[in-house]
Structures are given as structure tokens and as C-alpha cells.
Motif scaffolding. Sequence first.
Motif, short mmCIF file in Angstrom:
data_model
loop_
_atom_site.label_atom_id
_atom_site.label_comp_id
_atom_site.label_asym_id
_atom_site.label_seq_id
_atom_site.Cartn_x
_atom_site.Cartn_y
_atom_site.Cartn_z
N ASN A 179 0.82 -1.22 0.00
CA ASN A 179 0.00 0.00 0.00
C ASN A 179 0.85 1.28 0.00
O ASN A 179 0.42 2.32 0.47
N LEU A 224 2.95 4.32 -2.15
CA LEU A 224 2.59 5.13 -3.31
C LEU A 224 2.98 4.43 -4.61
O LEU A 224 2.18 4.36 -5.56
N ILE A 279 0.66 1.54 -5.35
CA ILE A 279 -0.65 1.98 -5.85
C ILE A 279 -0.57 2.38 -7.32
O ILE A 279 -1.47 2.06 -8.12
N VAL A 280 0.51 3.04 -7.72
CA VAL A 280 0.70 3.43 -9.13
C VAL A 280 0.80 2.19 -10.02
O VAL A 280 0.15 2.09 -11.07
N SER A 299 -2.51 0.43 -10.32
CA SER A 299 -3.40 1.18 -11.21
C SER A 299 -3.11 0.87 -12.67
O SER A 299 -4.04 0.70 -13.48
N GLN A 353 -10.33 1.08 -8.74
CA GLN A 353 -9.29 2.10 -8.70
C GLN A 353 -9.41 2.96 -7.45
O GLN A 353 -8.41 3.24 -6.76
N LEU A 354 -10.62 3.41 -7.13
CA LEU A 354 -10.82 4.26 -5.95
C LEU A 354 -10.45 3.53 -4.66
O LEU A 354 -9.81 4.10 -3.77
N VAL A 365 -8.33 0.97 -4.38
CA VAL A 365 -6.88 0.81 -4.38
C VAL A 365 -6.21 2.06 -3.81
O VAL A 365 -5.29 1.98 -2.98
N ILE A 366 -6.67 3.23 -4.24
CA ILE A 366 -6.11 4.49 -3.73
C ILE A 366 -6.33 4.60 -2.22
O ILE A 366 -5.44 5.01 -1.47
N SER A 367 -7.51 4.16 -1.74
CA SER A 367 -7.83 4.27 -0.31
C SER A 367 -6.95 3.39 0.56
O SER A 367 -6.80 3.66 1.76
N THR A 368 -6.34 2.33 -0.01
CA THR A 368 -5.50 1.44 0.80
C THR A 368 -4.25 2.15 1.32
O THR A 368 -3.61 1.66 2.24
N TYR A 369 -3.92 3.30 0.74
CA TYR A 369 -2.75 4.06 1.18
C TYR A 369 -2.84 4.41 2.67
O TYR A 369 -1.84 4.51 3.37
#
Length: 474
Positions: free
Chosen positions: A123, A125, A128-129, A132, A339-340, A342-346
Motif C-alpha cells: 500500500n 505510493l 498503488i501506481v 493502477s 481504482q478508488l 486501491v487508492i484508499s489502501t494508502y
Amino acid sequence: MAAGQKMSRAQLTAMVVGGMVGAGIFSLPRTFAGATGPFGAVIAWLIAGTGMYMLARVFQALAERKPELDAGVFAYAKEGFGDYPGFLSAFGYWIGSCIGNVSYWVLIKSTLGAFFPVFGDGNTLIAIVVASLGIWAFHFMILRGVQQAAAINKIVTIAKVIPIVVFIVILAFMFKADMFRYNFYGGDLTDSVFEQVRATMLVTVFVFLGIEGASVYSRYAQKREDVGVATLSGFFIVTTLMVLVTLLPYAVLERSDIAGMRQPSMAAALEAVVGHWGAVFVSIGLMVSVLGAYLAWSLICAEVLFTAARTRDMPKVFATENRNKVPAAALWATNLVVQLIVISTYWSRDAFSLMLNLTSAMSLIPFLLVAAYGLMIVRRRETYDAIRPKERGRDLVITVLATIYTIFLLYAGGVKFIVLSAVLYAPGTILYVWARREQGLPVFARVSDWVTFVAAALGAVVGVYWLATGYITI
């Protein structure tokens, strides 16, 4: 539908095996060792295996007795309990599958993190990229055709079972009876056996997700009876693999050591036994396995949303297909949600465990409604006067056990995940309102629909409050 779009029994079975053998099986050693020893694990698998077998038999019976309901999971909920429960079943199954797809990307990046620290626990950055990029690469491949993707899935299913079988063979060869006896009751665990077993239940739901894959794809089957055969064949193959993957590490390593391993713990367990090459071998197998499962579940997600729109339970925009007969709008919606998330897992502390448990929790209501509908038609004698009436007694036992099992799963999951699922269910009702307005129908036709919506809304309010105050942490 054109003959070329039909799936054989082998392809349907591969959809079941491909859907079930994914991220979950590679995480089983640590997940079980953190909760119980071999004794509790055997009890857990007996409960889960029996319960899911009964559920698989319900899917098989409904496929044969209600062939006109070819949308799979949510069609049975709608037929038995009405439009709004049918919608909630479709939405819950769809959003839960989207969350499950996120768990695949998290585990892939966590696996890479063992070799490349920049990926961390899946998780970061960079993770996540990369995830994606993977999401949209698969998206555009699937847009080229469902049949092509299903053919790829069959090849991947064969390839990914190989490292799992090698893992089982090596650990069976290294089996130490004394170590197995030492771990048998959980060693230094203080929880009762009941609590140990309960702690594993959501995990067993996650690894059994996909058992309904052939049912979801029933409209593509060359023969209707292939749906039931594929479901049961896939169930027995995968259950055998999962039980062995869970139990064999207890015979070569101490429970506490297994519980402390990073995910994927199957790679760490094999590394502890044979050296670094074991971790590399299993990690490669995991990549193939998880990407194959992601492909299968991307197909299932889009198919659920498309079929729900085709039967007017979702807005009609999701019922559109491209020239390759792929439900394009449904696929776009699915991957935007993935996608949304996946971003939230940060911002998540343990993204993989959260995705695993939340996926399971979102699937419980749809499964409960399927079991309850199976029980309903047995009690009403629907189809039993015309089709194999002698099976009614057997089917009554099967549907009762499947219903009891799914109710027990809701209890075992606990209030936390029921409330978290309500946080997703309640706003999802916007799609239901949209679809009803398109058709000029009242939003809620029955008092029970209002009661269900109010319960979901209250659960969502409680869930948001608990998240805001830190009572629930993600």
C-alpha cells in the motif's frame, strides 16, 4: 447468443477453480496459525467445507430447477424476496467482488515487497501506481472479448495450481509428527476452541468465494447441467488443496513462527523449509494465480452488474455491450470502483486483511438470500411435483443446513463488519432509486423494503460514527 460465445464444462470448471484459487490460498498458513492449531483448523474446515458444500448443492439445485433464472446469485434473491432485496444482493455481491479484486493487487505488491522494499506491504505510493497500471491493462484486454479472456483463464488455472501442488508435496515429504503434535491444540493460545474456530470463519468465506462462478456464467453454458457439475468439481478440487495448505505447515514449523510470517505466508513457509528458492518459486506461482483470479473476478464483476441492468435491477446504462459482446459500461464502472478502493489502501494499516474480511462480509447477505430461497422453494414444493419429487426430503436437509451456515457466518463475522458493509449498502441504494425512476415505478413497493432500507441507513450512520471516533480502525 452465438455458439462461439458458449462455454464448455471444462471452461466453467476453470472459472470456479480460477475464481477460488486466488489470493486467499497463499495467505492461509499465517491466517490460520494466528488463530488456531491443527485441531481448530480441522474443525473450521469441516464446518466451512460442509457449509459451502451445502451452498454449492443449493446453487446446483436452483440451476436445474429454475433454469429461467440465469443471472446467478442475485436473481434468486429477487425471485424469493422482492426487488429491493434482489438489488441489495446484486449490489453487495458486485461491490464485494470489487473489494476482493483490490485484495489481489495488495497481495501482489506485498509479494514484490519481499524482494523490492519500495512496494512495502502493498500500500505504498509506488505500489498503488503499479496496481493502477495493472487494473487498466486488464480492463482493455477484457474489452476485446469475454470468450478470449475465458480461454486465457483456463490456461492460467492449470499453471497456477502447479506451485501449490509442489508446496504440498515438499511439506508432506518433510512432515514431522512431533512438531504436528506440539502444535495440535494451538500451543500457547489461550482462547477456547470455539473462539479459535470462529476467528477463522471470514477467511474461509473469502477462499470459497468463486464457488458460484459457474452459476454467474450460466447463460454462457453449452448445457444447463454443466453448471452444477462444474460447481461441485471445482469445489472438491479446491477444498482439498486448501486443507492441505493449511495443515502441512504445522508439521514443519512452530505455530507462533508461522503466525509471525509476512504475507504471502505460503512463500515464507516454503522458504523456511527449503531456502530462498522456495519463496521465489511460490511468489512466481502467486503472481500467476492472483492475476488469473483477478481476470476471472473482473469478468464476474462486470457480468453481475450487466445482468442486473438487463433485468432492470440496475440503471439501464450498465446493460450496454460493445461490438465484442463485452458489457463495457459495467466493466468501466467496476474498474473505476476498484481504482478508488486501491487508492484508499494508502491510509490502511493492514490493507490485505481489511480487504479480505470486508469482501467476505459483503458476500454474506447474498449467500444467505440464496440459501433461504432454496429453502423456500423446497417448502412450497415448487417444481417438485414435476421434477424428481423424491429429492425433496434430501433438498430440505441441504437447504436448512446451508441457511444455518450462512446465519452462523454473519454471527462469526461480528458486528464490526456487518456495520462496515452497511456503510457501503446504504449509499448503493442510489443506483436502485435511479433504476426505479427510469421505469416509472415507486422506489419501495412494500413495507419490508422500507424497513430494510432504514436498517441499512442506521447501520451506515453507526459505521461512519465508529470510524470517525476510532472505535473501528481500518
